[in-house]
Design a protein around this motif. Structure first.
Motif, mmCIF file in Angstrom:
data_model
loop_
_atom_site.group_PDB
_atom_site.id
_atom_site.type_symbol
_atom_site.label_atom_id
_atom_site.label_comp_id
_atom_site.label_asym_id
_atom_site.label_seq_id
_atom_site.Cartn_x
_atom_site.Cartn_y
_atom_site.Cartn_z
ATOM 1 N N TYR A 6 -14.575 39.724 -4.680
ATOM 2 C CA TYR A 6 -15.335 40.920 -4.333
ATOM 3 C C TYR A 6 -14.887 41.520 -3.009
ATOM 4 O O TYR A 6 -14.892 42.750 -2.838
ATOM 5 C CB TYR A 6 -16.832 40.596 -4.276
ATOM 6 C CG TYR A 6 -17.700 41.828 -4.206
ATOM 7 C CD1 TYR A 6 -18.009 42.545 -5.359
ATOM 8 C CD2 TYR A 6 -18.169 42.301 -2.983
ATOM 9 C CE1 TYR A 6 -18.784 43.699 -5.305
ATOM 10 C CE2 TYR A 6 -18.945 43.452 -2.914
ATOM 11 C CZ TYR A 6 -19.246 44.145 -4.083
ATOM 12 O OH TYR A 6 -20.003 45.287 -4.014
ATOM 13 N N ASP A 7 -14.521 40.672 -2.060
ATOM 14 C CA ASP A 7 -14.214 41.139 -0.711
ATOM 15 C C ASP A 7 -12.741 41.453 -0.490
ATOM 16 O O ASP A 7 -12.323 41.675 0.655
ATOM 17 C CB ASP A 7 -14.647 40.093 0.316
ATOM 18 C CG ASP A 7 -16.111 40.224 0.686
ATOM 19 O OD1 ASP A 7 -16.748 41.194 0.234
ATOM 20 O OD2 ASP A 7 -16.618 39.356 1.420
ATOM 21 N N ALA A 8 -11.942 41.484 -1.543
ATOM 22 C CA ALA A 8 -10.501 41.679 -1.368
ATOM 23 C C ALA A 8 -10.169 42.979 -0.648
ATOM 24 O O ALA A 8 -9.183 43.057 0.093
ATOM 25 C CB ALA A 8 -9.804 41.645 -2.729
ATOM 26 N N ASP A 9 -10.970 44.018 -0.820
ATOM 27 C CA ASP A 9 -10.686 45.294 -0.167
ATOM 28 C C ASP A 9 -10.845 45.208 1.344
ATOM 29 O O ASP A 9 -10.014 45.714 2.103
ATOM 30 C CB ASP A 9 -11.557 46.411 -0.751
ATOM 31 C CG ASP A 9 -13.045 46.128 -0.648
ATOM 32 O OD1 ASP A 9 -13.425 44.943 -0.608
ATOM 33 O OD2 ASP A 9 -13.831 47.095 -0.586
ATOM 34 N N ILE A 10 -11.922 44.546 1.814
ATOM 35 C CA ILE A 10 -12.088 44.435 3.260
ATOM 36 C C ILE A 10 -11.203 43.323 3.823
ATOM 37 O O ILE A 10 -10.767 43.415 4.974
ATOM 38 C CB ILE A 10 -13.566 44.222 3.659
ATOM 39 C CG1 ILE A 10 -14.136 42.948 3.033
ATOM 40 C CG2 ILE A 10 -14.401 45.424 3.270
ATOM 41 C CD1 ILE A 10 -15.559 42.654 3.488
ATOM 42 N N ASP A 11 -10.913 42.293 3.033
ATOM 43 C CA ASP A 11 -9.988 41.253 3.481
ATOM 44 C C ASP A 11 -8.611 41.847 3.777
ATOM 45 O O ASP A 11 -7.899 41.394 4.680
ATOM 46 C CB ASP A 11 -9.841 40.155 2.419
ATOM 47 C CG ASP A 11 -11.030 39.204 2.401
ATOM 48 O OD1 ASP A 11 -11.863 39.262 3.325
ATOM 49 O OD2 ASP A 11 -11.124 38.400 1.447
ATOM 50 N N ALA A 12 -8.237 42.879 3.026
ATOM 51 C CA ALA A 12 -6.902 43.474 3.168
ATOM 52 C C ALA A 12 -6.710 44.173 4.507
ATOM 53 O O ALA A 12 -5.568 44.334 4.957
ATOM 54 C CB ALA A 12 -6.652 44.461 2.027
ATOM 55 N N VAL A 13 -7.808 44.568 5.168
ATOM 56 C CA VAL A 13 -7.666 45.283 6.438
ATOM 57 C C VAL A 13 -8.008 44.419 7.647
ATOM 58 O O VAL A 13 -7.910 44.882 8.788
ATOM 59 C CB VAL A 13 -8.543 46.557 6.457
ATOM 60 C CG1 VAL A 13 -8.115 47.507 5.366
ATOM 61 C CG2 VAL A 13 -10.020 46.214 6.317
ATOM 62 N N MET A 14 -8.393 43.165 7.412
ATOM 63 C CA MET A 14 -8.718 42.259 8.509
ATOM 64 C C MET A 14 -7.535 41.332 8.778
ATOM 65 O O MET A 14 -7.012 40.698 7.860
ATOM 66 C CB MET A 14 -9.980 41.451 8.191
ATOM 67 C CG MET A 14 -11.236 42.296 8.082
ATOM 68 S SD MET A 14 -12.715 41.346 7.625
ATOM 69 C CE MET A 14 -12.935 40.307 9.057
ATOM 70 N N ARG A 15 -7.137 41.258 10.034
ATOM 71 C CA ARG A 15 -5.979 40.435 10.401
ATOM 72 C C ARG A 15 -6.180 38.976 10.009
ATOM 73 O O ARG A 15 -5.241 38.302 9.583
ATOM 74 C CB ARG A 15 -5.752 40.552 11.916
ATOM 75 C CG ARG A 15 -4.583 39.766 12.445
ATOM 76 C CD ARG A 15 -4.246 40.231 13.867
ATOM 77 N NE ARG A 15 -5.442 40.284 14.716
ATOM 78 C CZ ARG A 15 -5.880 39.239 15.439
ATOM 79 N NH1 ARG A 15 -5.239 38.080 15.380
ATOM 80 N NH2 ARG A 15 -6.955 39.366 16.196
ATOM 81 N N ARG A 16 -7.407 38.487 10.146
ATOM 82 C CA ARG A 16 -7.704 37.088 9.854
ATOM 83 C C ARG A 16 -7.614 36.765 8.368
ATOM 84 O O ARG A 16 -7.383 35.610 7.989
ATOM 85 C CB ARG A 16 -9.115 36.752 10.383
ATOM 86 C CG ARG A 16 -9.540 35.309 10.226
ATOM 87 C CD ARG A 16 -10.853 35.070 10.932
ATOM 88 N NE ARG A 16 -11.941 35.859 10.388
ATOM 89 C CZ ARG A 16 -12.749 35.450 9.406
ATOM 90 N NH1 ARG A 16 -12.564 34.268 8.846
ATOM 91 N NH2 ARG A 16 -13.730 36.217 8.976
#
Length: 308
Positions: A70-80
């Motif tokens: 579900y969080d792949a979209d926001i994971d893609a913009v977070m350096r961590r």
């Protein structure tokens, strides 16, 4: 949720599918669940105990896979998190979803067959709470996301206890309360030095909605509120003098560390790359590990405790 399946896909290896299960998070879940199982009265057959802990671990991994789906979209913009299997394109989003659902069903079913329906029901609730209540509902909507959502990470010792006893008493409730109250200051200290990541992803962490100074004050408030919870656990049937002594020391360090954060000058924090915040985050990990380690030691035959 952004469709990340359009990202160029590579060949996924075994390690990528393991990474979907968030093994670092799983290790803490397994440890606290194991402690809950071992300190529960009555004992359990070693094979049954192993199966129970394995099911809890698989359930935690399933939650992680659903979270990454579900969080792949926001994971893609977070350096961590941008190198995680789904946002990097090594694993498709639908594969992560299928893996999460499949492992969830497997873990809950096997735990019910191996132990009892209470433990299985608690595991099912934990997976649902993390994947749906926290990930889908709370995380993107409220700065209280980690406060309420922390319940999912707090339940494993209760599941371990229920797997042995088929019931829930004050002791497992206090173990859950300890983790539940520990979670916000632990993750807020991470958010202090990862604020740019959460800002870029649009996640309403307390640091983004109220600023770092307010976040530091919240960390101190929770650190102080955590003291009676941690000490109260030591007064239950699974506590004892060794646990209480260690807990006093650990809580003194936790509160002092939170006080240092509150007194920090923001310009200084920026200049020294948030060394104090990172130190507090690392200390918080040891804080929880040593509390549960002390419970395990209290359960060792010959160590004096309230349970006799």
């Amino acid at each position: 949720m952004t469709d990340v399946t359009t990202i160029a896909e590579g060949d996924a290896g075994f390690r990528d599918y393991v990474a979907l299960l968030k093994p670092r998070v799983m290790s803490l879940v397994v440890f606290t669940a194991l402690v809950g199982l071992l300190v529960a009265p009555g004992g359990v057959n070693p094979v049954v105990g192993f199966v129970a802990v394995l099911c809890i671990a698989v359930g935690a991994g399933a939650s992680g896979a659903l979270n990454m789906w579900y969080d792949a979209d926001i994971d893609a913009v977070m350096r961590r998190t941008r190198s995680r299997p789904v946002p990097s394109g090594r694993v498709r989003a639908d594969e992560a979803l299928a893996l999460g659902l499949g492992l969830s069903g497997f873990a809950v079913t096997i735990l019910a067959l191996a132990t009892n329906f209470l433990a299985a029901g608690l595991l099912a609730f934990t997976i649902f709470f993390y994947a749906v209540v926290y990930t889908i509902w709370l995380k993107r909507r409220t700065p209280q996301n980690i406060v309420i959502g922390g319940l999912s990470g707090a339940l494993p010792p209760m599941i371990g206890w229920a797997a042995v006893t088929g019931s829930v008493t004050l002791a497992p409730v206090m173990m859950v309360a300890l983790i539940f109250m520990w979670t916000p200051p632990h993750f807020w200290s991470l958010a202090l030095f990862m604020k740019a990541d959460y800002d870029a992803a649009g996640v309403p962490m307390l640091t983004a909605t109220h600023g770092r100074r307010t976040t530091r004050r919240h960390i101190l408030a929770y650190a102080v509120a955590l003291v009676p919870v941690a000490l109260g656990l030591g007064l239950t049937q699974i506590g004892g003098p060794f646990y209480l002594a260690l807990s006093l020391v650990l809580n003194a360090g936790f509160v002092l560390g939170a006080l240092r954060l509150v007194r920090r000058d923001e310009a200084l924090a920026e200049a020294d790359a948030y060394k104090a915040e990172k130190a507090f985050f690392r200390y918080s990990l040891w804080y929880l590990f040593l509390h549960f380690g002390a419970l395990l030691l209290q359960a060792t035959p010959g160590v004096p405790g309230w349970g006799g």
